[in-house]
Design an enzyme around this catalytic site. Structure first.
Site, PDB file in Angstrom:
ATOM      1  CD  GLU A   1      -3.413  -6.214   3.775  1.00 54.50           C
ATOM      2  OE1 GLU A   1      -2.697  -5.195   3.778  1.00 54.50           O
ATOM      3  OE2 GLU A   1      -3.551  -6.934   2.763  1.00 54.50           O
TER       4      GLU A   1
ATOM      5  CD  GLU B   1      -2.811  -1.258   2.391  1.00 52.59           C
ATOM      6  OE1 GLU B   1      -4.006  -0.895   2.379  1.00 52.59           O
ATOM      7  OE2 GLU B   1      -2.240  -1.708   3.408  1.00 52.59           O
TER       8      GLU B   1
END
Ligand code: T1G
Length: 689
Positions: free
Chosen positions: A128, A108
């Site tokens: 995740e 990210e």
């Protein structure tokens, strides 16, 4: 190291600022790293001589994500969002230099940079969801803007990383380098500056935000993820990227993240993440003990298990000799291997040339002497002690000194097998799970005389084969099958007392298992258990009756359920129901309605109780080992953390009382709470605390 703090270094390379982070082992984005990055970016921003910035990591990988151990603790500023905001505020090009596994928050962060240069071999991803979470630092909003919602959704819901070539063609990375990564990133920054290329932020792109096909893709991706909260949250967040402005989508992503990170499912999945890594560490095997080198392997027996095990070695690039007693059996075994590979290729899971390469690593022979040069030999012959002992006596004569001698037995006494040789220190169990080339669990069975380096070798080999190795002691059924046997006993009792196979399986499926006990037995083949029971003089009235009627499960089209030709869908069978009712009345049992809660309790609690006995006997070193075994070998829902973790959530006092209740209902002394469970319940403790 680091001119900014212990983890972060800032230096200049001409007009380029180079920020190097070094936080071994995986450069997790812990607080100190985040603080150092914000300071480095401030320096890069304020220094007018700096025209561009490169962010890179030392060690084996670019940031592999947020620091998981910080979850659930009070947040410390700056957050990862603050780091990303600092990057996006830069009016100078920021280039991320990726290597190893750029995952989660690390990926990210890279998506917030203006450009990404990757070393060949790099993998990028947002895993995740495997921790019961969703990307919480903008990944659900930026990735769809870069590659489109559908592709982004696939990466986010599966959590599977992609390689650099695929990332390049998707437009995620701008360049792949074979050379020095940091230098390549610096050159890239210089070219951007020299060419005055526009600094477009991913957040400002929306040309790819097309929602067509999104709903179908979401349905397809989440169809098999029943019971889990995180995949649905991932879908909602990515959908927001299509329908909401960036900042609003980001805000919703954070709300979803905060809900999941505080939730039971993510806590359970984080437990399994760390338990899996802990399981690879054997308490009395110091890290200094080096594994033996494994450059070649041999597998004895080309049946379903032997063939699957040989594929594991070939998949890991290890040449393997596959031994069978006759050309005909060998041919059958090799054909089964090739068919398995072809199926994977046809599903797009493997390139055809890679299949050829792997098949080429499997050498089929009918002479046992051919295993004489192998560094490891895995025996996968018929599950009979005399047969196995004969094979090990031959191996003792043929195998080279210090070869690792492993048996794939799923129940038999590894010590007795080892004593068929004069080198029991080199003998252990490697219990693979069917299909061996798919199932990730590897129960490593430690014999009484197995040496520490033989154990270290087996664990290292297990990880190299892409397995999750867990070391257990010798007892009947080791850990997984021993606990499973408790469930099988209760399945039989529930069927006699009033339940039907479809009711039991539905209850267990709703608990989260992919399949119930009756369907699982039908898949494995009822005759396997029947022969083992006959060998041990044990009975299971209903299952034996089904076998005596020739109903072995899917392979005969009938077992606890009926199966249409070519279908694996279990269909309730009135004949079986009739057999069960007749058996109950023959045994004088008054059948009664049995509710789902009781079914689940009687399926799960006896296994937990047996787990307590296993811990007490030292057959498993930690409760987490048992959890990992059940999650990776027996389909225990990962979002419930495994049987021992689940027990701690339920409370041991409650479990003690329920087991006592069932034992008092004279449903069998093995249901009496195990001493360890009694003790911990009395102390108000759990298995993990
Ligand atoms: N945080 C803390 N510790 C970690 C860690 C992490 N992210 N990743 C690994 N470790 C520890 C691990 O416990 C082990 O410790 C050691 O590092 C080596 O790991 C905001 C919320 C990177 C592919 O999910 O998948 O970012 O046992 O044995 O086989 O959106 O580790 O030695 O004491 O696994 O070479 C997302 C998790 C986080 C990646 C390397 N990232 N890590 O595999 O080594 S959530 C992940 C892995 C997030 C943001 C969100 C693997 C690996 P110890 P290892 P490996």
């Amino acid at each position: 190291m680091g001119s900014i703090n212990a983890s972060v270094d800032f230096r200049r390379d001409g007009e380029t600022a180079v920020v190097i982070v070094d936080n071994p082992p995986v450069n997790a984005l812990k607080h100190e790293v985040r603080a150092g990055l914000v300071e480095a970016l401030r320096r890069g921003h304020d220094d007018t001589a700096v025209k561009g910035i490169v962010i890179a990591c030392a060690g084996r990988t670019f940031f592999a994500g947020a620091e998981i151990t910080e979850f659930g603790k009070p947040p410390q500023a700056p957050s990862l969002h603050d780091v990303i905001a600092a990057i996006e505020a830069m009016q100078k090009p920021v280039v991320a230099a990726l290597h190893g596994t750029a995952l989660g928050g690390g990926f990210e962060l890279a998506l917030a940079c203006h450009f990404r240069v990757a070393a060949s071999g790099t993998r990028v991803g947002l895993p995740e969801v495997k921790l019961g979470l969703l990307p919480g630092a903008g990944g659900t909003q930026r990735l769809p803007r870069l590659i489109g919602p559908e592709k982004a959704l696939k990466m986010i819901v599966t959590g599977d990383p992609i390689g650099a070539p695929e990332a390049l063609s998707a437009g995620i990375v701008d360049e792949i380098t074979e050379g020095d990564l940091t230098n390549a990133a610096i050159s890239f920054a210089r070219r951007v500056i020299a060419e005055g290329r526009p600094l477009t932020l991913v957040r400002d792109r929306d040309d790819k935000l097309i929602g067509e096909g999104f709903a179908d893709a979401a349905e397809e991706l989440t169809r098999r993820l029943r019971g889990r909260e995180a995949p649905a949250a991932c879908v909602e967040a990515v959908r927001n990227a299509i329908v909401l402005p960036f900042e609003e989508g980001l805000k919703r992503e954070s709300e979803l993240f905060r809900r999941l990170v505080a939730g039971d499912q993510s806590k359970a999945q984080r437990h399994i993440f760390f338990a899996e890594r802990e399981a690879a560490k054997i308490p009395d095997v110091p890290g200094a003990i080096k594994p033996r080198p494994i450059a070649s392997a041999a597998v004895i027996g080309a049946g379903t298990m032997g063939g699957g095990i040989a594929m594991c070695f070939a998949n890991a690039g290890i040449p393997v000799t596959l031994v069978e007693t006759s050309r005909d059996l060998l041919r059958k075994g090799l054909d089964r291997v090739t068919t398995n590979y072809r199926t994977t290729v046809s599903r797009g899971g493997l390139a055809a040339d890679e299949m050829e390469r792997r098949v080429g690593l499997i050498n089929g022979v009918t002479e046992l002497d051919a295993v004489g040069t192998a560094d490891v030999v895995v025996e996968a012959v018929f599950e009979e002690m005399d047969v196995k002992k004969r094979v090990f006596a031959d191996l003792d004569r043929i195998a080279k000194p210090a070869a690792l001698l492993a048996t794939n037995t799923s129940t038999l006494d590894v010590n007795e097998i080892a004593l068929a040789t004069v080198r029991p220190q080199d003998v252990l169990g490697t219990h693979f799970f069917s299909p061996a080339n798919v199932m990730r669990l590897l129960e490593i069975v430690r014999g009484a005389q197995t040496s520490l380096d033989a154990l270290a070798t087996a664990v290292a080999l297990g990880r190299r084969l892409g397995k999750v190795p867990v070391t257990v002691g010798v007892c009947y059924g080791f850990v997984g099958n021993r606990m499973l046997a408790r469930r099988s006993v209760e399945t039989e009792r529930l069927l006699l007392e009033g339940a039907l196979p479809q009711e039991i399986d539905a209850a267990i499926a709703r608990f989260g298992f992919p399949m119930g006990p009756c369907g699982m037995m039908d898949l494995a083949g009822l005759d396997v258990g029947w022969r083992i029971r006959q060998g041990r003089g044990e009975r299971a009235v209903i299952e034996d009756a089904l076998c005596e009627a020739g109903h072995y499960g899917q392979k005969t089209g009938r077992g606890y359920f009926r199966y249409e030709a070519g279908s694996r869908t279990p269909i309730p069978d009135p004949e079986v129901e009739k057999l069960i009712l007749e058996t109950s009345s023959r045994l004088g049992i008054n059948r009664r309605p049995i509710g789902e809660e009781e079914i689940v309790e009687r399926m799960i609690l006896p296994m937990i109780n047996e787990g307590a006995r296993i811990l007490e006997e030292g057959i498993a070193a930690r409760p987490g080992d048992i959890d990992v075994i059940w999650v990776y070998g027996y389909g225990w829902p990962v979002w419930r953390g495994g049987p021992m973790y689940y027990a701690d959530q339920l409370g041991l006092a409650h479990i003690r009382d329920r087991l006592t209740y069932y034992a008092d209902q004279s449903r069998g002394e093995t249901l009496r709470p195990a001493p360890l469970l009694q003790r911990l319940a009395g102390q108000g403790r759990g298995f993990g605390s």
